[in-house]
Design a protein around this motif. Structure first.
Motif, PDB file in Angstrom:
ATOM      1  N   GLN A 122       2.685  38.016  59.951  1.00 12.69           N
ATOM      2  CA  GLN A 122       3.614  37.630  58.897  1.00 12.69           C
ATOM      3  C   GLN A 122       4.662  36.657  59.406  1.00 12.69           C
ATOM      4  OE1 GLN A 122       2.643  41.256  58.377  1.00 12.69           O
ATOM      5  NE2 GLN A 122       1.266  40.158  57.014  1.00 12.69           N
ATOM      6  N   VAL A 123       4.814  36.583  60.735  1.00 11.87           N
ATOM      7  CA  VAL A 123       5.804  35.672  61.300  1.00 11.87           C
ATOM      8  C   VAL A 123       5.179  34.864  62.428  1.00 11.87           C
ATOM      9  CG1 VAL A 123       7.936  36.918  60.755  1.00 11.87           C
ATOM     10  CG2 VAL A 123       6.630  37.559  62.765  1.00 11.87           C
ATOM     11  N   CYS A 124       5.626  33.622  62.563  1.00 15.66           N
ATOM     12  CA  CYS A 124       5.161  32.767  63.644  1.00 15.66           C
ATOM     13  C   CYS A 124       5.605  33.371  64.975  1.00 15.66           C
ATOM     14  CB  CYS A 124       5.741  31.368  63.484  1.00 15.66           C
ATOM     15  SG  CYS A 124       5.387  30.310  64.905  1.00 15.66           S
ATOM     16  N   PRO A 125       4.684  33.570  65.921  1.00 21.91           N
ATOM     17  CA  PRO A 125       5.076  34.176  67.206  1.00 21.91           C
ATOM     18  C   PRO A 125       5.953  33.256  68.048  1.00 21.91           C
ATOM     19  CG  PRO A 125       2.764  33.502  67.256  1.00 21.91           C
ATOM     20  CD  PRO A 125       3.252  33.287  65.835  1.00 21.91           C
ATOM     21  N   LYS A 126       5.999  31.964  67.745  1.00 24.49           N
ATOM     22  CA  LYS A 126       6.786  31.035  68.565  1.00 24.49           C
ATOM     23  C   LYS A 126       8.196  30.822  68.026  1.00 24.49           C
ATOM     24  CE  LYS A 126       3.164  28.630  71.014  1.00 24.49           C
ATOM     25  NZ  LYS A 126       1.947  28.320  70.268  1.00 24.49           N
ATOM     26  N   CYS A 127       8.316  30.676  66.676  1.00 26.84           N
ATOM     27  CA  CYS A 127       9.637  30.341  66.142  1.00 26.84           C
ATOM     28  C   CYS A 127      10.150  31.340  65.113  1.00 26.84           C
ATOM     29  CB  CYS A 127       9.620  28.925  65.547  1.00 26.84           C
ATOM     30  SG  CYS A 127       8.638  28.785  64.044  1.00 26.84           S
TER      31      CYS A 127
END
Ligand code: ZN
Length: 127
Positions: free
Chosen positions: A37-42
């Motif tokens: 559900q969320v970008c692992p980088k930003c």
């Protein structure tokens, strides 16, 4: 691996098997694999599905000297390949002297002699 990671990996195998593999990309262009559900980088929550490219290129590989029992007598080369902004790890379905950094591969799903489904790479230009 946790159960949810295994479920995600199975989903990825199913999708690749049907030539419907896909990945997620945020507005900054960071790639990741579902389920997320969320970008692992930003940390962005704006993730869009993109189809997995048909081919990628090997960025690194290693020859397994002592395969685990599940993979005994099978090609012991494991590679990481770049598919746009995402990377996949898989067993290379080719002889060792055909494998090199930069070689194009296509993702596929194969089953080990022990019945374990896993991601593998074909070398389409060599067939
Ligand atoms: Zn991002």
């Amino acid at each position: 691996m946790t159960d949810s990671q295994n479920a995600g990996y199975d989903d990825l195998l199913d999708a690749v098997d049907l030539n419907q593999g896909y990945y997620l990309v945020c507005e900054s262009g960071h790639g990741s694999f579902p389920p997320r559900q969320v970008c692992p980088k930003c940390g962005s929550t704006h993730l869009v599905e993109k189809p997995l490219p048909d081919t990628g290129t090997i960025s690194t590989y290693t020859e397994i000297q002592v395969p685990t029992a599940e993979f005994a007598e099978e090609t012991p080369i494991v590679a990481i390949a770049d598919f746009g902004p995402v990377q996949l790890t898989g067993r290379v379905l080719a002889e060792g002297n055909d494998v090199a950094i930069g070689v194009r591969v296509s993702p596929t799903v194969t089953t080990s002699q022990a019945g374990e489904r896993h991601l593998a790479f074909d070398l389409p230009t060599r067939r």
